[in-house]
Design a protein around this motif. Structure first.
Motif, PDB file in Angstrom:
ATOM      1  N   ARG A  23       0.838  -1.210   0.000  1.00 45.86           N
ATOM      2  CA  ARG A  23       0.000   0.000   0.000  1.00 45.86           C
ATOM      3  C   ARG A  23       0.869   1.255   0.000  1.00 45.86           C
ATOM      4  O   ARG A  23       0.581   2.213  -0.718  1.00 45.86           O
ATOM      5  CB  ARG A  23      -0.938   0.006   1.208  1.00 45.86           C
ATOM      6  CG  ARG A  23      -2.045  -1.032   1.136  1.00 45.86           C
ATOM      7  CD  ARG A  23      -3.102  -0.824   2.203  1.00 45.86           C
ATOM      8  NE  ARG A  23      -2.551  -0.602   3.530  1.00 45.86           N
ATOM      9  CZ  ARG A  23      -2.361  -1.543   4.448  1.00 45.86           C
ATOM     10  NH1 ARG A  23      -2.661  -2.799   4.170  1.00 45.86           N
ATOM     11  NH2 ARG A  23      -1.881  -1.239   5.643  1.00 45.86           N
ATOM     12  N   LYS A  24       1.916   1.245   0.796  1.00 44.93           N
ATOM     13  CA  LYS A  24       2.815   2.396   0.878  1.00 44.93           C
ATOM     14  C   LYS A  24       3.467   2.660  -0.481  1.00 44.93           C
ATOM     15  O   LYS A  24       3.523   3.791  -0.941  1.00 44.93           O
ATOM     16  CB  LYS A  24       3.885   2.139   1.941  1.00 44.93           C
ATOM     17  CG  LYS A  24       4.800   3.299   2.186  1.00 44.93           C
ATOM     18  CD  LYS A  24       5.761   2.976   3.313  1.00 44.93           C
ATOM     19  CE  LYS A  24       6.735   4.117   3.552  1.00 44.93           C
ATOM     20  NZ  LYS A  24       7.696   3.799   4.613  1.00 44.93           N
ATOM     21  N   TRP A  25       3.938   1.602  -1.130  1.00 45.94           N
ATOM     22  CA  TRP A  25       4.573   1.739  -2.435  1.00 45.94           C
ATOM     23  C   TRP A  25       3.577   2.267  -3.471  1.00 45.94           C
ATOM     24  O   TRP A  25       3.894   3.177  -4.236  1.00 45.94           O
ATOM     25  CB  TRP A  25       5.135   0.396  -2.894  1.00 45.94           C
ATOM     26  CG  TRP A  25       5.947   0.493  -4.158  1.00 45.94           C
ATOM     27  CD1 TRP A  25       7.290   0.675  -4.262  1.00 45.94           C
ATOM     28  CD2 TRP A  25       5.444   0.424  -5.505  1.00 45.94           C
ATOM     29  NE1 TRP A  25       7.655   0.715  -5.584  1.00 45.94           N
ATOM     30  CE2 TRP A  25       6.535   0.564  -6.380  1.00 45.94           C
ATOM     31  CE3 TRP A  25       4.175   0.248  -6.059  1.00 45.94           C
ATOM     32  CZ2 TRP A  25       6.410   0.544  -7.754  1.00 45.94           C
ATOM     33  CZ3 TRP A  25       4.050   0.237  -7.444  1.00 45.94           C
ATOM     34  CH2 TRP A  25       5.150   0.380  -8.275  1.00 45.94           C
ATOM     35  N   LEU A  26       2.382   1.663  -3.505  1.00 43.64           N
ATOM     36  CA  LEU A  26       1.361   2.090  -4.458  1.00 43.64           C
ATOM     37  C   LEU A  26       1.001   3.560  -4.261  1.00 43.64           C
ATOM     38  O   LEU A  26       0.873   4.319  -5.240  1.00 43.64           O
ATOM     39  CB  LEU A  26       0.111   1.210  -4.329  1.00 43.64           C
ATOM     40  CG  LEU A  26       0.263  -0.240  -4.790  1.00 43.64           C
ATOM     41  CD1 LEU A  26      -0.897  -1.080  -4.281  1.00 43.64           C
ATOM     42  CD2 LEU A  26       0.372  -0.312  -6.308  1.00 43.64           C
ATOM     43  N   LYS A  27       0.848   3.961  -3.012  1.00 42.18           N
ATOM     44  CA  LYS A  27       0.522   5.355  -2.702  1.00 42.18           C
ATOM     45  C   LYS A  27       1.632   6.289  -3.170  1.00 42.18           C
ATOM     46  O   LYS A  27       1.372   7.317  -3.798  1.00 42.18           O
ATOM     47  CB  LYS A  27       0.308   5.498  -1.192  1.00 42.18           C
ATOM     48  CG  LYS A  27      -0.788   6.468  -0.816  1.00 42.18           C
ATOM     49  CD  LYS A  27      -0.978   6.516   0.678  1.00 42.18           C
ATOM     50  CE  LYS A  27      -1.896   5.389   1.114  1.00 42.18           C
ATOM     51  NZ  LYS A  27      -2.272   5.452   2.518  1.00 42.18           N
ATOM     52  N   GLY A  30       1.687   6.789  -6.843  1.00 43.92           N
ATOM     53  CA  GLY A  30       0.483   7.399  -7.404  1.00 43.92           C
ATOM     54  C   GLY A  30      -0.473   6.421  -8.071  1.00 43.92           C
ATOM     55  O   GLY A  30      -1.227   6.810  -8.957  1.00 43.92           O
ATOM     56  N   TRP A  31      -0.442   5.166  -7.649  1.00 42.80           N
ATOM     57  CA  TRP A  31      -1.334   4.165  -8.221  1.00 42.80           C
ATOM     58  C   TRP A  31      -2.702   4.228  -7.546  1.00 42.80           C
ATOM     59  O   TRP A  31      -2.793   4.413  -6.340  1.00 42.80           O
ATOM     60  CB  TRP A  31      -0.759   2.758  -8.020  1.00 42.80           C
ATOM     61  CG  TRP A  31       0.321   2.430  -9.000  1.00 42.80           C
ATOM     62  CD1 TRP A  31       1.559   2.990  -9.078  1.00 42.80           C
ATOM     63  CD2 TRP A  31       0.252   1.471 -10.038  1.00 42.80           C
ATOM     64  NE1 TRP A  31       2.258   2.427 -10.094  1.00 42.80           N
ATOM     65  CE2 TRP A  31       1.486   1.480 -10.709  1.00 42.80           C
ATOM     66  CE3 TRP A  31      -0.732   0.589 -10.459  1.00 42.80           C
ATOM     67  CZ2 TRP A  31       1.754   0.658 -11.781  1.00 42.80           C
ATOM     68  CZ3 TRP A  31      -0.458  -0.247 -11.528  1.00 42.80           C
ATOM     69  CH2 TRP A  31       0.770  -0.197 -12.189  1.00 42.80           C
ATOM     70  N   ARG A  51      -1.970   1.596 -17.325  1.00 46.42           N
ATOM     71  CA  ARG A  51      -0.843   2.355 -16.783  1.00 46.42           C
ATOM     72  C   ARG A  51       0.486   1.840 -17.337  1.00 46.42           C
ATOM     73  O   ARG A  51       1.351   2.631 -17.700  1.00 46.42           O
ATOM     74  CB  ARG A  51      -0.855   2.284 -15.263  1.00 46.42           C
ATOM     75  CG  ARG A  51       0.260   3.093 -14.666  1.00 46.42           C
ATOM     76  CD  ARG A  51      -0.066   3.561 -13.300  1.00 46.42           C
ATOM     77  NE  ARG A  51       1.114   4.216 -12.775  1.00 46.42           N
ATOM     78  CZ  ARG A  51       1.117   5.092 -11.838  1.00 46.42           C
ATOM     79  NH1 ARG A  51      -0.019   5.438 -11.279  1.00 46.42           N
ATOM     80  NH2 ARG A  51       2.222   5.645 -11.417  1.00 46.42           N
ATOM     81  N   MET A  52       0.660   0.548 -17.396  1.00 50.63           N
ATOM     82  CA  MET A  52       1.909  -0.013 -17.908  1.00 50.63           C
ATOM     83  C   MET A  52       2.043   0.233 -19.406  1.00 50.63           C
ATOM     84  O   MET A  52       3.133   0.476 -19.907  1.00 50.63           O
ATOM     85  CB  MET A  52       2.004  -1.497 -17.585  1.00 50.63           C
ATOM     86  CG  MET A  52       2.055  -1.773 -16.083  1.00 50.63           C
ATOM     87  SD  MET A  52       3.321  -0.843 -15.185  1.00 50.63           S
ATOM     88  CE  MET A  52       4.779  -1.706 -15.713  1.00 50.63           C
ATOM     89  N   ASN A  53       0.938   0.191 -20.145  1.00 45.66           N
ATOM     90  CA  ASN A  53       0.978   0.466 -21.576  1.00 45.66           C
ATOM     91  C   ASN A  53       1.367   1.918 -21.819  1.00 45.66           C
ATOM     92  O   ASN A  53       2.143   2.219 -22.711  1.00 45.66           O
ATOM     93  CB  ASN A  53      -0.371   0.147 -22.223  1.00 45.66           C
ATOM     94  CG  ASN A  53      -0.319   0.285 -23.724  1.00 45.66           C
ATOM     95  OD1 ASN A  53       0.608  -0.186 -24.366  1.00 45.66           O
ATOM     96  ND2 ASN A  53      -1.308   0.945 -24.291  1.00 45.66           N
ATOM     97  N   ARG A  54       0.847   2.826 -21.000  1.00 44.11           N
ATOM     98  CA  ARG A  54       1.172   4.252 -21.129  1.00 44.11           C
ATOM     99  C   ARG A  54       2.668   4.469 -20.927  1.00 44.11           C
ATOM    100  O   ARG A  54       3.304   5.218 -21.634  1.00 44.11           O
ATOM    101  CB  ARG A  54       0.344   5.047 -20.118  1.00 44.11           C
ATOM    102  CG  ARG A  54       0.426   6.532 -20.273  1.00 44.11           C
ATOM    103  CD  ARG A  54      -0.588   7.273 -19.413  1.00 44.11           C
ATOM    104  NE  ARG A  54      -0.526   6.908 -18.018  1.00 44.11           N
ATOM    105  CZ  ARG A  54      -1.552   6.455 -17.304  1.00 44.11           C
ATOM    106  NH1 ARG A  54      -2.718   6.298 -17.862  1.00 44.11           N
ATOM    107  NH2 ARG A  54      -1.412   6.159 -16.036  1.00 44.11           N
ATOM    108  N   LYS A  55       3.261   3.761 -19.935  1.00 48.30           N
ATOM    109  CA  LYS A  55       4.695   3.875 -19.678  1.00 48.30           C
ATOM    110  C   LYS A  55       5.498   3.286 -20.830  1.00 48.30           C
ATOM    111  O   LYS A  55       6.528   3.823 -21.209  1.00 48.30           O
ATOM    112  CB  LYS A  55       5.064   3.180 -18.366  1.00 48.30           C
ATOM    113  CG  LYS A  55       4.642   3.953 -17.155  1.00 48.30           C
ATOM    114  CD  LYS A  55       5.134   3.286 -15.893  1.00 48.30           C
ATOM    115  CE  LYS A  55       4.715   4.125 -14.696  1.00 48.30           C
ATOM    116  NZ  LYS A  55       5.305   3.631 -13.465  1.00 48.30           N
ATOM    117  N   ALA A  56       5.042   2.176 -21.391  1.00 52.58           N
ATOM    118  CA  ALA A  56       5.754   1.545 -22.501  1.00 52.58           C
ATOM    119  C   ALA A  56       5.737   2.445 -23.728  1.00 52.58           C
ATOM    120  O   ALA A  56       6.745   2.592 -24.412  1.00 52.58           O
ATOM    121  CB  ALA A  56       5.141   0.191 -22.824  1.00 52.58           C
TER     122      ALA A  56
END
Length: 72
Positions: A23-27, A30-31, A51-56
């Motif tokens: 949860r801490k990592w996701l927060k 910004g997930w 989200r991963m497609n946008r980064k790719a």
């Protein structure tokens, strides 16, 4: 196909097994996620894919250097 990411997939994404750390990592990253009654973060697979497609796409997009253009 599953609607939500599995606990194993979340551990792979975040690098953490403990729910509180996930949860801490996701927060911090910004997930968007929900929290189950037991405290487990829940991430929609469609959100992960988008989200991963946008980064790719961003990583493979060409970088334009307009400052290097010379007037003819």
């Amino acid at each position: 196909m599953r609607t939500f990411m599995t606990p194993e997939e979340l551990a792979e994404l975040t690098g953490y097994v403990r729910c509180a750390d996930q949860r801490k990592w996701l927060k911090k990253q910004g997930w968007a996620f929900e929290v189950s009654r037991g405290g487990r973060p829940i991430v929609a697979r469609s959100y992960f894919d988008a989200r991963m497609n946008r980064k790719a796409v961003a990583a493979t997009s060409p970088t334009h250097h307009f400052d290097r253009l010379h007037a003819a």
